[in-house]
Design an enzyme around this catalytic site. Structure first.
Site, PDB file in Angstrom:
ATOM      1  CG  HIS A 166      -0.276  -0.006   2.549  1.00 40.23           C
ATOM      2  ND1 HIS A 166       0.257   1.126   3.121  1.00 40.23           N
ATOM      3  CD2 HIS A 166      -0.065  -1.008   3.452  1.00 40.23           C
ATOM      4  CE1 HIS A 166       0.771   0.847   4.306  1.00 40.23           C
ATOM      5  NE2 HIS A 166       0.592  -0.462   4.532  1.00 40.23           N
ATOM      6  CB  CYS A 182       1.551  -3.709   5.361  1.00 43.27           C
ATOM      7  SG  CYS A 182      -0.006  -4.467   5.878  1.00 43.27           S
TER       8      CYS A 182
END
Length: 210
Positions: A166, A182
């Site tokens: 992301h 992440c």
């Protein structure tokens, strides 16, 4: 990690960093940033890539591996993400990866893609940082959302791993071990990757030391 998921461990024989990118630094070409999507509700301001060390700026590099074009390869040791192109090349992007105790390695697939995604902190994150409890039902997407401009949701065997590739509101974290597992990218870079990668694309996360 406290997340109860299974990530297949990747062996050194299967994923050799030298086999992928040997000599890559000798053939680097700049990749111009593209404009935002026409339907983007939050056009991105320009980002000065000179704020990042050269190894974390978007570039085309030589690729000597065997994976199909469209495969995403994340080298957690060097904090770099690659997408394989045609003609023995790849695009290299800088990224941030999990801090100590939160890094992982294995195989996944892009199961979902979202523009300006909603962010819902996992329960274990709220336990570590109680101030995030106000977003337990989700924080709407937008410029202040920690998932940034785009998110690729990583699945394994049809199940959401809770890991994402992301964007970020902290571009200077790129090149560092900074996340809860992440993979963070500069917003302009994750927009570029988002355009290139369809749902179903394979993602290979290489462990440190491989």
């Amino acid at each position: 990690m406290t997340r109860s998921i299974h990530i297949e461990q990747v062996s050194a024989k299967r994923l050799s960093r030298r086999a992928f990118f040997a000599g890559a630094a000798a053939t680097i070409l700049a990749v111009p940033a593209r404009a935002d999507d026409a339907d983007d509700p939050y056009p991105l301001p320009p980002f000065d890539y000179k704020r990042l060390p050269p190894d974390f700026r978007r570039a085309v590099v030589a690729y000597n591996g065997r994976h199909w074009p469209g495969t995403i390869i994340i080298d957690t040791s060097s904090r770099q993400l690659y997408i394989v192109l045609e003609n023995k090349t790849a695009i290299r992007y800088g990224c941030a990866v999990g801090r100590d105790g939160f890094r992982w390695a294995g195989l996944a697939d892009v199961g979902r893609k979202v523009m300006w995604p909603r962010w819902t902190p996992p329960k274990d994150m709220i336990a570590r940082s109680p101030e995030k409890a106000k977003w337990a039902n989700g924080m709407p997407g937008g410029p202040d959302n920690p998932l940034g401009a785009r998110a690729l949701y990583l699945f394994q065997n049809g199940n959401d791993t809770l890991y994402r590739i992301h964007g970020t509101t902290e571009p200077l974290s790129i090149g560092k071990n900074a996340s809860s597992g992440c993979i963070r990218m500069v917003n302009q870079d994750v927009v570029d990757l988002y355009r290139r990668v369809p749902v179903g694309s394979r993602v290979i996360v290489m462990a440190e030391g491989v």
